[in-house]
Design a protein around this motif. Sequence first.
Motif, mmCIF file in Angstrom:
data_model
loop_
_atom_site.group_PDB
_atom_site.id
_atom_site.type_symbol
_atom_site.label_atom_id
_atom_site.label_comp_id
_atom_site.label_asym_id
_atom_site.label_seq_id
_atom_site.Cartn_x
_atom_site.Cartn_y
_atom_site.Cartn_z
ATOM 1 N N LEU A 226 0.847 -1.191 0.000
ATOM 2 C CA LEU A 226 0.000 0.000 0.000
ATOM 3 C C LEU A 226 0.879 1.236 0.000
ATOM 4 N N LEU A 227 0.467 2.253 -0.740
ATOM 5 C CA LEU A 227 1.118 3.560 -0.721
ATOM 6 C C LEU A 227 0.166 4.567 -0.089
ATOM 7 N N MET B 65 1.681 10.322 3.383
ATOM 8 C CA MET B 65 1.918 10.808 4.738
ATOM 9 C C MET B 65 2.626 12.161 4.719
ATOM 10 N N ASN B 66 2.604 12.843 5.855
ATOM 11 C CA ASN B 66 3.316 14.114 5.980
ATOM 12 C C ASN B 66 4.819 13.937 5.768
ATOM 13 N N ARG B 67 5.336 12.783 6.134
ATOM 14 C CA ARG B 67 6.771 12.516 6.043
ATOM 15 C C ARG B 67 7.191 12.124 4.631
ATOM 16 N N GLY B 68 6.254 11.753 3.791
ATOM 17 C CA GLY B 68 6.531 11.293 2.445
ATOM 18 C C GLY B 68 5.529 10.229 2.056
ATOM 19 N N ILE B 69 5.750 9.572 0.936
ATOM 20 C CA ILE B 69 4.877 8.473 0.542
ATOM 21 C C ILE B 69 5.284 7.245 1.346
ATOM 22 N N ARG B 70 4.360 6.737 2.140
ATOM 23 C CA ARG B 70 4.652 5.572 2.976
ATOM 24 C C ARG B 70 4.301 4.303 2.212
ATOM 25 N N LEU B 71 5.297 3.449 2.040
ATOM 26 C CA LEU B 71 5.107 2.126 1.463
ATOM 27 C C LEU B 71 4.951 1.148 2.619
ATOM 28 N N THR B 72 3.805 0.493 2.711
ATOM 29 C CA THR B 72 3.594 -0.496 3.761
ATOM 30 C C THR B 72 3.451 -1.879 3.140
ATOM 31 N N THR B 73 3.906 -2.887 3.878
ATOM 32 C CA THR B 73 3.885 -4.252 3.382
ATOM 33 C C THR B 73 2.721 -5.034 3.975
ATOM 34 N N GLY B 74 2.633 -6.293 3.560
ATOM 35 C CA GLY B 74 1.638 -7.192 4.116
ATOM 36 C C GLY B 74 2.077 -7.732 5.461
#
Length: 403
Positions: A287-288, A291-300
Amino acid sequence: MVGVSAALHLQQRGRDVILVDKHELAGEETSYGNAGLIERASVFPYMFPRDFGQILRYALNRSPQVRYAVADLPAFLPWLVRYYLASSPERALHSALAELPLIRRSLIEHEALIGEAGVPQLLRKTGWIKLFRSEATLKDALRDRDRAKQYGVEGETLDARDIAEREPALTGDFAGGIYWSTPAFVPDPGGLAKAYAALFARKGGRFLIGDARTLEQRGGGWRIAGADGAIVAREIVVALGPWSDQVFRPLGYSIPLAVKRGYHLHLQPRGNAVLNHPVLDSDSGFLLAPMNRGIRLTTGVEFARRDAPPTPIQVERALPKARALFPLGEAVDANPWMGARPCLPDMLPVIGKAPRHKGLWFDFGHQHHGLTLGPATGRLLAEMMTGETPFADPKPFAVERFG
């Protein structure tokens, strides 16, 4: 998020509350590292799949959504069996209906706290998008959407043109997507937990740096050691997420708490690229989120021991696919962040009174929905503790369901 929310709701009902954390600030652990969704569209919890082909991919470690450490398999396999059994259609429906009042209350409670905390910039009513690369996965998702509609959750089907209109910077061949409009988005989940903790302090709440493992029953109350001395209270709430077992096990409770580990990494967008919604690439398992800090890439999900060293293989595998989906530049973080989701086999939290110890209460095990449900479960717990009529039936969340 869970602990701070419970503290605020108890405080609202006239209780003198002390919030204990091992860190100097709230929101430094699981609450920090999620997709930022107040997920009012997830009526059905994340249950164990029943499709044999999907189970086989999981077993062979070939699924981007789930990975496991082979060396840790003996440790978590018994829990996985309980998870599988609890994921039968009948039991999954029971879990969904039990949690539905909390899901429906989630955004209402967040909006109230956000207004009181004075941080409206931390709530965006953008909804989020699920993308599907194959007709098969889209078909399954549409079936789930129609099932959710029966419980008042609307999802809009997107074709390729719709996806391009909502997210012009995305690139890829998609069979379609679903836009969920009712969830809200928090662009700094850890910051929101800290804003709630600051509100708690402004209203007279106290914050203690301490070790919950020092908890012991003393006379008619409970004692815990802190950096500046010990405190004693009549009642204690265990809201330690994935570390809750470090308190309930020494007290003699056998609760099947396990963790699903996850990772995230922030990256800068390239050029003028903008991401308008959190976007899940369902088939690729990441998932992208803007966020305020940048684009957050989260995993499964990663099944491994909670305290085992990080193995961010899922981030490494997802990065090339994420860069192909959206123009991503340099990483903002030096290394991927790792956290642990606290889970019970039926994907319901434990909320309520401990049966064998006076003054001991539980509020943990929120699986993937700690950010979403923290304020709602905090309200439910506070109502139970102060003798109010609970807004939802607390029985499905009782610890006694595990014997």
